[in-house]
Every structure is written in C-alpha cells, then in structure tokens.
Motif scaffolding. Structure first.
Motif, PDB file in Angstrom:
ATOM      1  N   GLY A 245      58.316  53.968 -44.410  1.00 22.80           N
ATOM      2  CA  GLY A 245      58.636  53.233 -44.154  1.00 22.80           C
ATOM      3  C   GLY A 245      57.590  52.358 -45.356  1.00 22.80           C
ATOM      4  O   GLY A 245      56.581  52.936 -46.021  1.00 22.80           O
TER       5      GLY A 245
ATOM      6  N   GLU B 105      55.723  45.502 -45.356  1.00 22.98           N
ATOM      7  CA  GLU B 105      56.240  44.160 -45.896  1.00 22.98           C
ATOM      8  C   GLU B 105      55.592  43.097 -46.216  1.00 22.98           C
ATOM      9  O   GLU B 105      54.649  43.171 -45.007  1.00 22.98           O
TER      10      GLU B 105
ATOM     11  N   ALA C 200      55.462  39.151 -45.607  1.00 30.63           N
ATOM     12  CA  ALA C 200      56.314  37.306 -45.054  1.00 30.63           C
ATOM     13  C   ALA C 200      56.625  36.988 -47.301  1.00 30.63           C
ATOM     14  O   ALA C 200      55.835  37.318 -47.817  1.00 30.63           O
TER      15      ALA C 200
ATOM     16  N   THR D 210      53.872  42.267 -41.783  1.00 31.02           N
ATOM     17  CA  THR D 210      55.015  42.590 -41.327  1.00 31.02           C
ATOM     18  C   THR D 210      55.350  44.159 -41.122  1.00 31.02           C
ATOM     19  O   THR D 210      54.792  44.530 -42.182  1.00 31.02           O
ATOM     20  N   VAL D 211      55.030  44.498 -39.636  1.00 33.83           N
ATOM     21  CA  VAL D 211      55.741  45.833 -39.982  1.00 33.83           C
ATOM     22  C   VAL D 211      57.552  45.743 -38.779  1.00 33.83           C
ATOM     23  O   VAL D 211      57.339  44.755 -37.757  1.00 33.83           O
ATOM     24  N   SER D 212      58.100  46.169 -39.333  1.00 34.66           N
ATOM     25  CA  SER D 212      59.454  45.534 -38.723  1.00 34.66           C
ATOM     26  C   SER D 212      59.805  46.814 -37.629  1.00 34.66           C
ATOM     27  O   SER D 212      59.697  47.345 -37.776  1.00 34.66           O
ATOM     28  N   PRO D 213      60.898  46.331 -37.305  1.00 31.40           N
ATOM     29  CA  PRO D 213      61.132  47.522 -36.085  1.00 31.40           C
ATOM     30  C   PRO D 213      61.788  48.364 -35.928  1.00 31.40           C
ATOM     31  O   PRO D 213      61.075  49.493 -35.668  1.00 31.40           O
ATOM     32  N   GLU D 214      62.503  48.506 -37.641  1.00 29.64           N
ATOM     33  CA  GLU D 214      63.184  50.522 -37.594  1.00 29.64           C
ATOM     34  C   GLU D 214      61.671  50.874 -37.920  1.00 29.64           C
ATOM     35  O   GLU D 214      61.975  51.648 -37.742  1.00 29.64           O
ATOM     36  N   LEU D 215      60.382  50.572 -38.997  1.00 36.79           N
ATOM     37  CA  LEU D 215      59.977  50.902 -39.404  1.00 36.79           C
ATOM     38  C   LEU D 215      58.885  51.972 -38.116  1.00 36.79           C
ATOM     39  O   LEU D 215      58.424  52.562 -37.602  1.00 36.79           O
TER      40      LEU D 215
END
Length: 727
Positions: A644, A647, A649, A674-679
C-alpha cells in the motif's frame, strides 16, 4: 604615529624594500627588484600611510606588497599587520612565505581554536608581526567585542585579501567580509590599508575602493594592471557526454604538463572522477568542502611535492592554493561566472613558462547553476518573518532555536542574518541573534540587479565556450581590462592542441563507472532541535525501533552519471508517467548489490536483517505514476506483495511542506503523513521488513517520518529505496 616619509628618504626606502623582497623570494644575490606598481603600493602604505586597492592578475606578487610593507612598517615602530584572508590553505601558504622574510606570522581560524588564547597573548606582547584572521572571526561576539577593538587600535597595517568578497556585486560575495566596514571606520588616523584581488571588474573595483575610503577622509589609491597571463594556453574540448569527458581525461591526463587541478562543480562529481581516474592508474586525490581538514592539508602537501598528478577539486580550492609550478587546470563542467573561471585558472602557470587550461563543458552544468542560484538572498516575506520572530522573542535566539520558526535552511538562514547584521537590523550576541528594532528596507532593486548579473555571467560562460575569437581576450574583457587583445596562444588563436577522440578502452571503463548504480542513503538518527517550540513533541535521538535502516538510491542528482539521467525525469516540468525499463533494471541491480553487501539481508552475516517481505510507496504530489509504477514493478520482480501507500492528509497541499528547513518539514510531515488501518493490517501480517519506495530524497525527513509511522504501525523494519538523492 610615524609621519609620512619626506621625498628625499624615498630612495633609501625603495632600497630597503628591494632587500626585503630578496629575502622573501630567497634570492641570495640580492638582485630581486619590485615591480613598479608593487613599489607604488608599498610607497603609498609606508611613506604616505594611504589606503590602496591593488587589482592585478594571479601570480603578479600581491602578497609581496603586504609582506614587504609589513617589514618596513615594523622597523619604523608600527604595530602588527592584520590580514583578513578567506581560506585556510591560503593562510598556510602565507605563513610559510612570511617566515622566509623573517616575518613572524600567526593565524586565528576555525582549525586552531586551541591556540587562540596563546596567539592573542603573543600579539599583545609584540611577538607577532602578522596576524591572519578568517572573515568569519570578525563577527564572532567574543572576537568582535573583545579582541577586534584592541587589534584596530594597535594595527600597523590592515590587509584585505581577496577583496572582491567585500562587494555584493562580486561573484564570491561573503557577508562576513562586510564587517570590515566597521573595522575600517574605527581605525586610528594614519593607519594604512591594503586591499588586493585578481578578480574584480570595473563595478566591483569602484565599490571596494569606495568602501576602503570609509573613515579615511581621502580616496583610495587604485592600482589596476593588465590581466593577461602569458604562460596560460586556454582551450575548450567539446565532448558528447560525461562518459566521453571522463575517458578523455583518462587518455590525456598524462600528456598535461607537470601536476595540476581538475575542477568539478559538485562534491559528487569530484568523488566520481577521483574513483575513475584511480581505477585507470592515475595518482589523484579528492579535495572538496567535505574533505576533513587533515586530509585537505595532506592533499595540498602531495600536490606541492608532485606526489599526485592532480587534485580533483571543487571551488573549495578556488582561492586557497599557491603552487607556482602548477602545470594545468582542467574544468570538468563550466563555472557559472567568467570571473570565477579566471580566478581558478589563474592558479596555473605562475612560475612556469607554459601551462594548459582546458574547459570540458557538460550538459549538467546549467542544472547545477540553477540550483546554486536558488539559494540567493531570500524573498522579502521570509526576511521580515525572521526579523519579526527575533523581535517577538525578547531574548537572543540561536540558529537551532530560530530555524523551526522560519522557512529557511540553516546555512541560508545564517548567511541572511549576517547580511542583516551589517545592515543594522539584527545583532549577533552571546547566545545567538537578536533584533535591533532599527528600521530596515528590503533592497529589491539591488537584489534584482544581482540576479540579472548572475544571468549575464552565465550567458558569458556559454559565449566563452562557443566563441571563435581569442579566449584570453574574452576573459579579460569580462573583467573590464582595457588592454585586452588577442593572446596568440589559445586554441582559437594558435589552433587546438588536443584531439577530442577517446580510446574505446577508456570509454568502456568510463561508461562502467558512471553507469554503476547505487548510492547509500544514511537514515536520519536525530530529530531537529526546537520542535517543542512549534508544538511537536519529538526531540533528541530517534529510537532504534522507530528508525529506518540504511537505504539506497539509484544516484545523486549532482552525479555526472546517473544524475544526468534522473534530473530531467524528476524535473517539475516533466510529464508524469510509468518508470522507464532501463531505470527499473538499474534499481534491480541496486537491490541485488544491496542484499549481498555488508549489512544486507542476503549477506550471510549473523546479524543480517530479514529479507523485505513487502513494498510500500510514499504518496507523491509531483510524480504519482512514476512512484506507483516503481513500487509495483519492484514488488512483481521481487515476488513480494505490494502492501500500500503512506498517504498525505488532504491539508498537506495547503501547508506547502518545506523542502529546505528541517524543523518546518518535520512539523508538516508529522501532521500530514498517515498510515491507513488497511495498510497497518497488511504490515502486521507481512512477517518481515518492508521496502519504502519514493522518487527523491532531498532532506531525508520524508523517509524518516514515514519509517517511524510504519514501524509504529507494525512493520518489523523499513528499507528506504529512492530513485535519487539531492546531495
């Protein structure tokens, strides 16, 4: 104060001056005689106690003027001579020269801090005839407030070496030099002053002469001579690319007379050229701003003793080296100013009948010129922001404390503060910088003129390389030498002396050297200072569990190899697109070497890290397709999952993340990456470290902050991989 000598004593004074010259040049016959303008300058200083500006070509004997004048003034009871000299190498040469004439010289500079107190005591007790100080000392608070007033009161002669640095119209303006205006104004009446330079056009000459008159009440004597160097044979060798230029050097270096200097425009290029020429069997050493002081001195000594064929040097060697029998100067890449070029080539042929001077221009030259032009005096908004921050602080702020509060890289911030100090808007004190509260006007017209002047100088260097006329005449006219005429020696006057052809063996070796991909990327280990002042609770050493591992880049933007391939690809105006196949292949080569090298995951070392288990990219505002496709291709070739993207913001675009100021950049990145919960979920299930892929690392902070986020989200380790680094 000793009065000016009567006319009838001047013949005896001339005889004494010639006698000192004989000792200075080690002439046992005593027949050495001063040039007429050398005598005129000495007469003005010793007999008339005037201020003088000497603009003469390199090798003319400007140092003889101030050493002879020092000896004569000391015999007549004057205090010590103070020489403001810009570079340590030049100081070492001058101390040795002074000793030959029986003159006791000492220095105060950044390399001998442990001796400062002893030197000051020796000056106070009259044991020192000449004190050499670097311009940076002039605005050190302790030196400026305690030592400088005593020196100004006791000085018998003030010498400003490389005086073009005083003028911000000049090619090598240094704000520390402007502190001399204060010292000039504070000198007691009748103290002579000498300024010397080999590189000043008419405007710079007038500006320096005007400043020399500060506090004197009389005009300075200006002695300006012709700038021809009869020993120099100038030429230009045009070659299609960097590999051909390196190969040409390897083939022809042995044909160049004696030993010499190969100038490059960047540190990276100096390192590349040195490595290649050594590989080809040539004895060369590197000399750059990053070379340790002890290694610099060893390199200078080796060249003086002809133990090396050449020093491969940046402009760090420009004004700071004196070797009369230097046989050649080669420029691998064109300086941006004909005045700077004339100064550097003037190192050659000072004590020999013939020296070769060759320019090998390159396609990367203009990109490097643009980079250096981008660090000129900051825009008014940034300057006023700095003044306001200091005014509101209510106390002195050090550079580390001030940096997080303004949008400037530290070195650029320091240079700007020095200019503002001379202008009276700020003042350097113990503990840092403070606002004076005095009104200050941003000189828009002057800064714009300087920018136009830089552009004109760059065009002049293009014209120099392309001219079919006399090259020496061209350079002399650029310095407003009214006696400029065809030299009869350059390649355009007398025909080319060197064939541009290169051997296949040398060319293959050069292509191999320049085509070898891979540059180590050192991870950031310490947070910038002062982050707490702007609301970010990060300080000191980055915990090991949040650091990136050492990384790799395909090349440096300043390389003459991969840099030439990467610069246009990563330029702001270049359309975004998938990563080219040749670049992918080179990156794979970098990864293979990295894996097997020291500390690599395939090195077999007991403490080797685990193999990367996945690929993560950093979101890119400039080249999203390039970075995304690079990450995907690496994942496919390495048979790893693409996990992934780290990202930004949405507000990141509005914040306009700093690309120059470390603290400001970390603040912005900390708030927007940011690091998404999915990543995070994929990281936890990856079962090993990850490759973190980006296009360009200019400060290293994006990689550092992204690595911290990935580690805190569950990554077992982070290997940064970028196409290019800025340095």
């Amino acid at each position: 104060m000793t009065q000016a000598a009567p006319l009838e004593d001047r013949a005896a004074l001339r005889a004494s001056a010639d006698a000192v010259l004989a000792r200075l040049v080690s002439d046992p016959t005593g027949r050495a005689r001063l040039r007429e303008d050398q005598w005129r300058a000495i007469e003005a200083l010793v007999a008339d106690r005037r201020r003088a500006l000497v603009v003469q070509r390199t090798g003319w004997g400007k140092s003889a003027v101030y050493f002879v004048a020092t000896s004569l003034l000391r015999e007549r009871g004057s205090g010590p001579t103070v020489i403001v000299s810009p570079l340590l190498a030049l100081m070492r040469n001058q101390v040795e020269a002074a000793a030959r004439a029986g003159i006791r010289a000492r220095t105060i500079n950044s390399s001998n801090t442990e001796e400062w107190e002893t030197v000051q005591e020796e000056v106070a007790s009259g044991e020192v005839d000449v004190l050499l100080v670097s311009p940076e000392r002039l605005n050190n608070p302790d030196f400026r407030d305690q030592v400088l007033p005593q020196l100004a009161a006791a000085t018998g002669l003030l010498v400003v070496d490389e005086a073009h640095c005083i003028s911000d119209w000049g090619h090598d303006f240094r704000p520390d030099y402007r502190r001399l205006r204060t010292m000039l104004a504070d000198l007691p009446s009748g103290v002579p002053v000498l300024a010397t330079t080999a590189t000043a056009n008419a405007r710079v000459t007038a500006d320096v002469a005007e400043q020399l008159g500060t506090g004197a009440g009389t005009d300075a004597l200006v002695l300006r001579g012709p700038l021809d160097r009869e020993s120099l044979s100038l030429g230009v060798v045009r070659l299609p690319d960097a590999a051909h230029r390196l190969a040409w050097l390897a083939d022809h270096l042995g044909e160049l007379p004696g030993s010499g200097i190969i100038y490059t425009l960047t540190v990276a290029a100096a390192d590349e050229v040195t490595a290649y020429l050594r590989q080809c069997g040539h004895t060369v050493s590197s000399y750059t701003g990053r070379t340790e002081n002890a290694d610099r001195q060893q390199a200078e000594d080796d060249l003086q003793a002809n133990r090396v064929k050449a020093l491969v040097a940046t402009s760090a060697l420009g004004m700071g080296f004196d070797k009369p029998d230097l046989g050649f100067v080669v420029h691998l890449g064109s300086p941006s100013s004909p005045i700077a070029y004339y100064q550097q080539v003037g190192r050659a042929g000072r004590g020999v009948e013939h020296a070769e001077v060759l320019l090998l221009p390159g396609q990367e030259d203009e990109a490097i010129w643009r980079y250096f032009a981008s660090v000129a005096f900051p825009p008014e908004e940034q300057v006023r922001r700095t003044i306001d921050v200091l005014a509101q602080a209510g106390r002195p702020l050090s550079l580390p404390a001030l940096e997080p509060l303004v949008e400037l890289r530290r070195t650029r911030l320091e240079t700007m503060l020095k200019v503002l100090d001379v202008d009276g808007a700020v003042h350097r004190v113990k503990g840092g910088w403070e606002s004076t509260g005095q009104p200050w006007v941003y000189d828009t017209e002057r800064y714009a003129w300087v920018a136009r002047q830089r552009a004109a100088e760059q065009q002049a260097m293009r014209d120099y390389a392309a001219t079919t006329g006399c090259r020496m005449e061209f350079l002399r006219r650029q310095l407003d030498d009214e006696e400029a005429a065809p030299c009869g020696r350059c390649d355009n006057c007398a025909g080319a002396r060197f064939d541009p052809k290169v051997s296949e063996a040398a060319l293959d070796a050069a292509k191999g050297e320049l085509g070898r991909p891979g540059v180590e990327v050192e991870p950031r280990k310490m947070w910038p200072t002062g982050l707490a002042a702007v609301g970010v609770d990060l300080k000191g050493r980055i915990p090991l569990g949040e650091q990136a591992f050492g990384g790799r880049a395909l090349g440096r933007l300043s390389d003459i190899g991969w840099g030439n391939r990467l610069r246009p690809m990563l330029a702001d105006g270049t359309p975004d697109g998938p990563v080219p196949d040749d670049v992918v292949q080179a990156v794979v080569h970098v990864l293979a070497d990295w894996a097997k090298g020291p500390g690599g995951w395939a090195s077999g070392a007991p403490d080797a890290p685990a193999r990367p288990a996945g690929v993560v990219t950093v979101a890119s505002h400039r080249k999203p397709r390039l970075v995304g496709s690079l990450g995907q291709r690496i994942a496919e070739i390495g048979r790893m999952p693409f996990l992934g993207v780290v990202e930004y913001a949405p507000e990141a675009e509005e914040l306009r993340l700093s690309r120059t100021n470390s603290a400001q950049r970390v603040v912005g990145l900390q708030r927007t990456l940011t690091v998404s919960p999915e990543l995070a979920g994929r990281l936890a299930g990856a079962g090993g470290p990850v490759l973190l892929v980006d296009d360009l690392s200019d400060t290293g902070w994006t990689l550092a902050v992204a690595a911290r986020l990935l580690r805190r989200a569950g990554a077992e380790g982070v290997f940064p991989l970028v196409l290019a680094v800025q340095g």
